[in-house]
Design an enzyme around this catalytic site. Sequence first.
Site, short mmCIF file in Angstrom:
data_model
loop_
_atom_site.label_atom_id
_atom_site.label_comp_id
_atom_site.label_asym_id
_atom_site.label_seq_id
_atom_site.Cartn_x
_atom_site.Cartn_y
_atom_site.Cartn_z
N SER A 116 46.22 73.64 36.76
CA SER A 116 45.74 74.67 35.84
C SER A 116 46.75 75.05 34.77
O SER A 116 46.37 75.65 33.76
CB SER A 116 45.33 75.93 36.61
OG SER A 116 46.43 76.45 37.35
N ASP A 120 54.04 67.11 43.19
CA ASP A 120 54.44 68.51 43.20
C ASP A 120 54.61 69.06 44.60
O ASP A 120 55.48 69.92 44.84
CB ASP A 120 53.49 69.37 42.36
CG ASP A 120 52.01 69.20 42.71
OD1 ASP A 120 51.69 68.56 43.72
OD2 ASP A 120 51.17 69.71 41.93
N THR A 121 53.84 68.58 45.56
CA THR A 121 54.02 69.06 46.93
C THR A 121 55.35 68.59 47.49
O THR A 121 56.02 69.34 48.22
CB THR A 121 52.88 68.58 47.83
OG1 THR A 121 51.63 68.95 47.26
CG2 THR A 121 52.99 69.19 49.23
#
Length: 485
Positions: A12, A235-236
């Site tokens: 987002s 990203d994790t």
Amino acid sequence: MRDYVAVDIGASSGRLVRGTLQDGQLLLQEIHRFDNGFSERDGHCYWDIDHLYREILRGLQQAKKLGIGRCTLGIDTWAVDYALLDGEGERIGEVYAYRDDRTIEAVPQLHAVIPFSRIYEKTGIQHLAFNTLYQLYAHDREELAKAKHILLVPDYLYYLLSGKRISEMTNASTTALLNLQTRDYDPELLALLGLSRSKFPALTEPGTRLGSIKSELVREYGLPECELIVAATHDTASAVLGVPASGDSWAYLSSGTWSLIGVERQTPLATPEAMERNYTNEWGAYGTYRFLKNIMGMWLIQEVRKDYGKQHSYAELVELAEAVTPFRSLINCNDDRFLNPAQMTEEIRQYCKETSQPVPDMPGEVARCIFDSLALSYDVYLRELERLTGQKPETLHIVGGGANNELLCQWTADVAGIPVEAGPTESTALGNLLVQMISSGAIRDIGEGRELIRRSFPIRTYVPRGTHAGEIAEAQKRFADLLAR
């Protein structure tokens, strides 16, 4: 004082974050923030990858204006999505978004050729309909045949900046194409897709020094002199590196658009029961594995907020939820119907109606339904993690945006009966920065990095209160019945 810059892009929004070390503290400064999101055209969902590239360049221009003349730079984004390049290095077509429904038919078609049990045995990666394996199987054959190179999204962004092609391993593992034993792309799975190994660059470790941004970009846009260092580009993976944990008896919850709950291991756990429970073994930095469960996370409340015209902030939705009776209505957060519905609020109401529960009407009731259901989900999967690994976590670290949700953090502690350490919210950017610092020699290893985070950022502790025991037990039973449907 050395400057490190993390490009951290989620589903987002994206941001460029400056990190500096000063007096034993890690200081953060947000340089540039921009929106992200997929759009629907001609019945398909696409990312605007050119927009993301332009925003990275704008962010670096802003960094130069702030006096950053030289820095290192790392990039992380979401997983599984990819770009195709032709022989001239130009992108072929648009970049599909993982919420596109083109894989619906591809999944059973591929499983008719190779059972999922065989895929899991090879890769240890959970079944998600949007895994790159299924996306490539659904991709137009002619277009795929034209591709000389296939790059995941962060690898493509590195390529645009440097001209160098990589296949960063933490993100590559999410494709469900890497073999746990050979630690490379699996020949049988590639053959089923009609792809050769040469279409994928060599696997690249986090911390690899990639060289400088192309000189022509520096001149044309007035950018700082940047050395590109390969971050843990999923990203994790970066978020888990940014967990301020110590010792071995802890679990993490990376709480953003998705909720990723799991433990850090030195070896994968690709057992039949782990497959049955749909746990994944994503590769982490520095020889680790992320044994975790994907849960539909803040996507649920993000979409509900959109449904109400964004008239309420997230903090206001939490406040409205606090005034609602707990566990009034519950949903199975991982039901496929919530992946990308036309309207999330109506989908939640319809689910409650179909399951003979009170139908949430007001915004606070819908928000409470989501937060209660997430807390119960975390409880279920923490107990599953304990059963599968044989180890009971003593603490749950919640990082990411969800760490700001006091209602959800406290109810997670109460329902799961485990102390919750909440924060920092910028764990993904922090993990990105830590890899740069380790590679540059500023810190020794990830243990030292996590200690640096612990002393640099406030962490809030939520202890199980031992109240509402009867309500919680009844809600746990109702929730188990919903999951069993």
